[in-house]
Enzyme design. Structure first.
Site, PDB file in Angstrom:
ATOM      1  N   ASP A  60      -2.705  -1.699  -1.278  1.00  0.00           N
ATOM      2  CA  ASP A  60      -2.905  -3.007  -1.345  1.00  0.00           C
ATOM      3  C   ASP A  60      -4.297  -3.569  -0.637  1.00  0.00           C
ATOM      4  O   ASP A  60      -4.737  -4.659  -1.121  1.00  0.00           O
ATOM      5  CB  ASP A  60      -1.887  -3.637  -0.380  1.00  0.00           C
ATOM      6  N   VAL A  61      -4.999  -2.482   0.190  1.00  0.00           N
ATOM      7  CA  VAL A  61      -6.306  -2.956   0.770  1.00  0.00           C
ATOM      8  C   VAL A  61      -7.496  -2.804  -0.226  1.00  0.00           C
ATOM      9  O   VAL A  61      -8.466  -3.335  -0.113  1.00  0.00           O
ATOM     10  CB  VAL A  61      -6.435  -2.088   1.995  1.00  0.00           C
ATOM     11  N   TYR A  62      -7.031  -2.075  -1.434  1.00  0.00           N
ATOM     12  CA  TYR A  62      -8.107  -1.716  -2.463  1.00  0.00           C
ATOM     13  C   TYR A  62      -8.483  -2.863  -3.261  1.00  0.00           C
ATOM     14  O   TYR A  62      -7.619  -3.430  -3.990  1.00  0.00           O
ATOM     15  CB  TYR A  62      -7.567  -0.667  -3.386  1.00  0.00           C
ATOM     16  N   SER A  63      -9.587  -3.400  -2.804  1.00  0.00           N
ATOM     17  CA  SER A  63     -10.165  -4.653  -3.506  1.00  0.00           C
ATOM     18  C   SER A  63      -9.260  -5.757  -3.363  1.00  0.00           C
ATOM     19  O   SER A  63      -8.783  -6.932  -4.260  1.00  0.00           O
ATOM     20  CB  SER A  63     -10.377  -4.645  -4.905  1.00  0.00           C
ATOM     21  N   ASN A  64      -8.353  -5.980  -1.996  1.00  0.00           N
ATOM     22  CA  ASN A  64      -7.480  -6.822  -1.576  1.00  0.00           C
ATOM     23  C   ASN A  64      -6.541  -7.324  -2.669  1.00  0.00           C
ATOM     24  O   ASN A  64      -6.244  -8.287  -3.054  1.00  0.00           O
ATOM     25  CB  ASN A  64      -8.303  -8.417  -1.456  1.00  0.00           C
TER      26      ASN A  64
END
Length: 345
Positions: A60-64
Site C-alpha cells: 500500500d505504501v508504494y506511491s501511496n
C-alpha cells in the site's frame, strides 16, 4: 518455470516473481524506482506470464497506493492466472491510526488494497514492519478473522527481527491462528545478514523467503565496478540513502567475482547474482524489480541453468563478511559447528 512450496504451506510459487514497486511511481524514492503506467505495466505483466512468472508483489505504501492500482488494472481480466502479494503496516499518513497493524488499521488496509487491486482476495498478505504498540494477539486474531472471511489466504511478514517472528508464531500456535509462511527479506551477495538468524529460523519454522532487492539496491546491474563509476542515469543517485549501505571495497570485491563468473558462464551480472540466490536455503522466490522490458527480460535469464559448485564458492568467498556475536567466532570452531552446522540448500 520452477515452482517451490512457500514455507510450511501448500501454496506453490514461481522461483521468480515480479515487484510492482515500479508501477505508478511518485515521490523521491518510488518515482526513482519506476513510473510505469497502465499500458506499460500491462506489457510487463504479459512478459511475466509468458515466462511463467505468476506472482506479483506490491504494498500500500508504494506511491501511496498507486502501485496497487496500476497492478490491478494490468491484471484485469486474468486474475485467475496470477498470485497477488501485498503488504501493509507502514505509515500512509500523519493520523494517529494511519500507521501500524491494529485491528482497525489492518481491516481498513485490506479493504483498501482489495479495492485498489480490483480483486476480492489477496493471496499473500504480509505485515510490512513490526508494530511494537499493538499486542501480537490483536494482530494475529485480526489476521485469523480476515482469513476466515476470505479476504486473505496466506499471511507473512517483512522486516521483522527473529524474536518478533518467534513470538508471533508461538502466539499463533497457542490459539490455532494462521502461522506466517512467508518472510519477505533483503538478501543479496552484498547483504547476507539474512543467513545469520532469519534463515535458520525460516528453515526450522517453515517460512519461505521472498527476496527483495536481489541486486543489492541496484548496485549489481553490471554497470558499476572499480573502473565503472555510478552512471549519471542510475537511480542510486536518488535512492542510495533509503537502502542498505555497503562499503566500497566490499562492493568492488563482490563485483569482481561476479564479473569473472559472468564471463565464464556467458551470462550477465544480474543473472549470476539472482541465480546464486536461487541456490540458497529457504529461498522460495526472488522478486524482480525491473523498470522496463529490457531489464525484465535480462533478469528472466537467471533461470534455466545453474552455477557450478566452484562458481558458488568464488561468489561465497567474495561476499562473506564477519558475522556478529554469537555467530562468530563460534561457527568457525569445530565444536560449535558440530552442534549447529551451517545450512545447506
Amino acid at each position: 518455470m520452477e515452482h517451490r512450496t512457500l514455507g510450511r504451506s501448500g501454496l506453490k510459487v514461481p522461483v521468480l516473481s515480479f515487484g510492482a514497486g515500479t508501477f505508478g511511481g511518485s515521490g523521491p524514492l518510488f518515482g526513482a524506482w519506476g513510473t510505469a503506467g497502465e499500458n506499460e505495466a500491462r506489457r510487463m505483466v504479459d512478459i511475466c506470464l509468458e515466462a511463467g512468472v505468476t506472482l506479483f508483489d506490491t504494498a500500500d505504501v508504494y506511491s501511496n497506493g498507486a502501485s496497487e492500482t496500476v497492478l490491478g488494472a494490468a491484471i484485469k481480466g486474468r486474475r485467475d492466472k496470477v498470485l497477488i502479494s501485498t503488504k501493509a503496516g507502514l505509515p500512509m499518513g500523519d493520523g494517529a491510526n494511519e500507521a501500524g497493524t491494529s485491528r482497525s488499521r489492518l481491516i481498513s488496509s485490506v479493504e483498501s488494497a482489495l479495492q485498489r487491486l480490483g480483486t476480492d482476495v489477496i493471496d499473500i498478505f504480509q505485515l510490512h514492519a513490526f508494530d511494537a504498540s499493538t499486542p501480537v494477539e490483536e494482530v494475529l486474531a485480526t489476521l485469523d478473522m480476515l482469513v476466515r472471511a476470505g479476504k486473505i489466504r496466506y499471511v507473512g511478514i517483512s522486516n521483522f527481527a527473529g524474536w518478533q517472528i518467534m513470538k508471533s508464531l508461538a502466539v499463533a500456535e497457542k490459539h490455532g491462528w494462521p502461522r506466517y509462511v512467508a518472510n519477505q527479506v533483503y538478501y543479496s551477495l552484498l547483504g547476507r545478514d539474512y543467513e545469520w538468524d532469519l534463515m535458520p529460523l525460516g528453515k526450522d519454522q517453515g517460512l519461505g523467503a521472498l527476496v527483495w532487492s536481489p541486486l543489492g539496491w541496484g548496485r549489481l546491474t553490471g554497470k558499476i565496478g572499480r573502473d565503472r563509476p555510478v552512471p549519471e542515469t542510475s537511480r542510486l543517485h536518488a535512492t542510495a540513502e533509503f537502502g542498505p549501505p555497503v562499503e566500497d571495497e566490499h562492493l568492488y570485491r563482490v563485483i569482481d567475482a561476479l564479473d569473472a563468473v559472468a564471463k565464464e558462464t556467458d551470462r550477465t551480472v544480474p543473472q549470476v547474482a539472482i541465480n546464486w540466490l536461487l541456490q540458497r536455503p529457504t529461498v522460495a522466490s526472488v522478486i524482480l524489480g525491473a523498470r522496463n522490458e529490457a531489464q525484465l527480460l535480462d533478469n528472466l535469464g537467471a533461470i534455466g541453468w545453474q552455477l557450478s559448485a566452484e562458481q558458488i564458492r568464488v561468489l561465497d568467498a567474495a561476499s562473506t563478511v564477519t558475522a556478529p556475536y554469537p555467530h562468530f567466532p563460534y561457527r568457525r570452531q569445530a565444536g560449535f559447528a558440530r552442534l549447529d552446522p551451517p545450512l545447506t540448500a
